[in-house]
Design a protein around this motif. Structure first.
Motif, PDB file in Angstrom:
ATOM      1  N   ASP A 108       0.814  -1.220   0.000  1.00 52.32           N
ATOM      2  CA  ASP A 108       0.000   0.000   0.000  1.00 52.32           C
ATOM      3  C   ASP A 108       0.844   1.265   0.000  1.00 52.32           C
ATOM      4  N   TRP A 109       2.034   1.210   0.582  1.00 48.22           N
ATOM      5  CA  TRP A 109       2.888   2.392   0.592  1.00 48.22           C
ATOM      6  C   TRP A 109       3.280   2.790  -0.820  1.00 48.22           C
ATOM      7  N   ASP A 110       3.439   1.828  -1.699  1.00 51.19           N
ATOM      8  CA  ASP A 110       3.772   2.156  -3.086  1.00 51.19           C
ATOM      9  C   ASP A 110       2.709   3.065  -3.692  1.00 51.19           C
ATOM     10  N   ILE A 111       1.454   2.686  -3.528  1.00 49.90           N
ATOM     11  CA  ILE A 111       0.350   3.489  -4.074  1.00 49.90           C
ATOM     12  C   ILE A 111       0.405   4.905  -3.502  1.00 49.90           C
ATOM     13  N   TYR A 112       0.608   5.003  -2.199  1.00 48.57           N
ATOM     14  CA  TYR A 112       0.648   6.310  -1.542  1.00 48.57           C
ATOM     15  C   TYR A 112       1.822   7.143  -2.067  1.00 48.57           C
ATOM     16  N   TYR A 113       2.992   6.539  -2.163  1.00 45.30           N
ATOM     17  CA  TYR A 113       4.172   7.270  -2.647  1.00 45.30           C
ATOM     18  C   TYR A 113       4.005   7.714  -4.098  1.00 45.30           C
ATOM     19  N   TRP A 114       3.392   6.887  -4.922  1.00 45.11           N
ATOM     20  CA  TRP A 114       3.154   7.276  -6.317  1.00 45.11           C
ATOM     21  C   TRP A 114       2.170   8.444  -6.386  1.00 45.11           C
ATOM     22  N   ALA A 115       1.108   8.360  -5.594  1.00 43.16           N
ATOM     23  CA  ALA A 115       0.079   9.403  -5.619  1.00 43.16           C
ATOM     24  C   ALA A 115       0.615  10.737  -5.117  1.00 43.16           C
ATOM     25  N   THR A 116       1.510  10.696  -4.142  1.00 42.74           N
ATOM     26  CA  THR A 116       2.047  11.928  -3.569  1.00 42.74           C
ATOM     27  C   THR A 116       3.368  12.336  -4.230  1.00 42.74           C
ATOM     28  N   GLU A 117       3.755  11.596  -5.242  1.00 44.85           N
ATOM     29  CA  GLU A 117       4.965  11.853  -6.019  1.00 44.85           C
ATOM     30  C   GLU A 117       6.248  11.768  -5.186  1.00 44.85           C
ATOM     31  N   ALA A 118       6.202  10.983  -4.113  1.00 47.57           N
ATOM     32  CA  ALA A 118       7.414  10.741  -3.331  1.00 47.57           C
ATOM     33  C   ALA A 118       8.322   9.753  -4.061  1.00 47.57           C
ATOM     34  N   LYS A 119       7.732   8.910  -4.894  1.00 46.08           N
ATOM     35  CA  LYS A 119       8.477   7.963  -5.726  1.00 46.08           C
ATOM     36  C   LYS A 119       7.872   7.988  -7.125  1.00 46.08           C
ATOM     37  N   PRO A 120       8.674   7.719  -8.139  1.00 47.58           N
ATOM     38  CA  PRO A 120       8.122   7.697  -9.502  1.00 47.58           C
ATOM     39  C   PRO A 120       7.179   6.505  -9.696  1.00 47.58           C
ATOM     40  N   THR A 121       6.143   6.726 -10.458  1.00 47.70           N
ATOM     41  CA  THR A 121       5.174   5.675 -10.765  1.00 47.70           C
ATOM     42  C   THR A 121       5.757   4.749 -11.825  1.00 47.70           C
ATOM     43  N   PRO A 122       5.702   3.432 -11.614  1.00 47.23           N
ATOM     44  CA  PRO A 122       6.178   2.508 -12.655  1.00 47.23           C
ATOM     45  C   PRO A 122       5.350   2.659 -13.934  1.00 47.23           C
ATOM     46  N   ALA A 123       5.964   2.362 -15.052  1.00 50.24           N
ATOM     47  CA  ALA A 123       5.325   2.556 -16.363  1.00 50.24           C
ATOM     48  C   ALA A 123       3.984   1.834 -16.465  1.00 50.24           C
ATOM     49  N   GLU A 124       3.861   0.641 -15.877  1.00 46.94           N
ATOM     50  CA  GLU A 124       2.606  -0.116 -16.009  1.00 46.94           C
ATOM     51  C   GLU A 124       1.430   0.529 -15.279  1.00 46.94           C
ATOM     52  N   PHE A 125       1.698   1.471 -14.373  1.00 46.25           N
ATOM     53  CA  PHE A 125       0.622   2.172 -13.663  1.00 46.25           C
ATOM     54  C   PHE A 125       0.512   3.641 -14.071  1.00 46.25           C
ATOM     55  N   GLU A 126       1.353   4.058 -14.987  1.00 46.98           N
ATOM     56  CA  GLU A 126       1.323   5.455 -15.446  1.00 46.98           C
ATOM     57  C   GLU A 126       0.239   5.602 -16.499  1.00 46.98           C
ATOM     58  N   ASN A 127      -0.883   6.214 -16.127  1.00 49.87           N
ATOM     59  CA  ASN A 127      -2.024   6.393 -17.034  1.00 49.87           C
ATOM     60  C   ASN A 127      -2.849   7.586 -16.561  1.00 49.87           C
ATOM     61  N   ASP A 128      -3.975   7.840 -17.223  1.00 46.93           N
ATOM     62  CA  ASP A 128      -4.774   9.016 -16.875  1.00 46.93           C
ATOM     63  C   ASP A 128      -5.386   8.931 -15.479  1.00 46.93           C
ATOM     64  N   VAL A 129      -5.688   7.732 -14.995  1.00 50.55           N
ATOM     65  CA  VAL A 129      -6.252   7.595 -13.647  1.00 50.55           C
ATOM     66  C   VAL A 129      -5.185   7.937 -12.600  1.00 50.55           C
ATOM     67  N   MET A 130      -3.956   7.491 -12.836  1.00 48.66           N
ATOM     68  CA  MET A 130      -2.869   7.831 -11.912  1.00 48.66           C
ATOM     69  C   MET A 130      -2.639   9.337 -11.919  1.00 48.66           C
ATOM     70  N   ALA A 131      -2.731   9.945 -13.079  1.00 47.73           N
ATOM     71  CA  ALA A 131      -2.595  11.403 -13.173  1.00 47.73           C
ATOM     72  C   ALA A 131      -3.716  12.099 -12.391  1.00 47.73           C
ATOM     73  N   MET A 132      -4.932  11.578 -12.484  1.00 49.87           N
ATOM     74  CA  MET A 132      -6.061  12.141 -11.726  1.00 49.87           C
ATOM     75  C   MET A 132      -5.810  12.015 -10.219  1.00 49.87           C
ATOM     76  N   LEU A 133      -5.306  10.851  -9.797  1.00 47.75           N
ATOM     77  CA  LEU A 133      -5.040  10.624  -8.379  1.00 47.75           C
ATOM     78  C   LEU A 133      -3.918  11.541  -7.879  1.00 47.75           C
ATOM     79  N   ARG A 134      -2.873  11.696  -8.673  1.00 46.98           N
ATOM     80  CA  ARG A 134      -1.784  12.607  -8.284  1.00 46.98           C
ATOM     81  C   ARG A 134      -2.294  14.040  -8.153  1.00 46.98           C
TER      82      ARG A 134
END
Length: 159
Positions: A108-134
């Motif tokens: 779950d920390w991965d999701i949180y870090y990606w959403a808060t831009e503390a860590k880069p989002t892996p390519a397989e999860f980089e999409n418009d929904v991830m952009a909306m969440l960020r």
């Protein structure tokens, strides 16, 4: 000693009276160079599977529930508020992307870090929904986000 008198004792005095002299220690076991990690138990999660024949309203309801019931409070708050604001207007493809995002990663920390831009989002999860969440996580309106939304909104008509 009478029950009324016992209940009037402060917490530690009650412990000393009932248990006798006890050591009330607090400890912290942090990471150290000698930590073997043998006391860690990792439970494998079943692999995420897309549900292609799931009706849209059922999918929205399931994702709303799954957004509220996370493994950590930070994601419970972030994802439940995001779901309240966005699930009703997401397309079927976006719902599938969101489903994968919140259910495939095992940490779950991965999701949180990606959403808060503390860590880069892996390519397989980089999409418009991830952009909306960020974008949602940036909280540009400076809303108080200290708890999940009340469940009454489930009965409101979609906006």
């Amino acid at each position: 000693m009478a029950a009324g008198r016992l209940c009037s004792l402060p917490g530690r005095a009650l412990c000393r009276h009932v248990l006798g002299p006890v050591s009330l220690r607090r400890g912290y076991r942090g990471e150290s160079p000698t930590d073997s990690g043998k006391d860690m138990l990792e439970i494998p999660l079943p692999p995420w599977q897309e549900r292609p024949n799931e009706p849209l309203e059922t999918k929205r309801a399931r994702l709303l529930y799954e957004s509220r019931k996370r493994g950590m409070l930070e994601n419970c708050i972030l994802l439940s508020l995001f779901a309240k604001e966005n699930l009703n207007r997401m397309s079927e493809q976006q719902l599938n992307l969101y489903d994968r995002l919140i259910n495939e990663p095992s940490n779950d920390w991965d999701i949180y870090y990606w959403a808060t831009e503390a860590k880069p989002t892996p390519a397989e999860f980089e999409n418009d929904v991830m952009a909306m969440l960020r974008e949602f996580a940036k909280n540009k309106k400076r809303e108080q986000r200290l708890r999940q939304p009340d469940l009454e909104y489930l009965f409101e008509p979609p906006r």
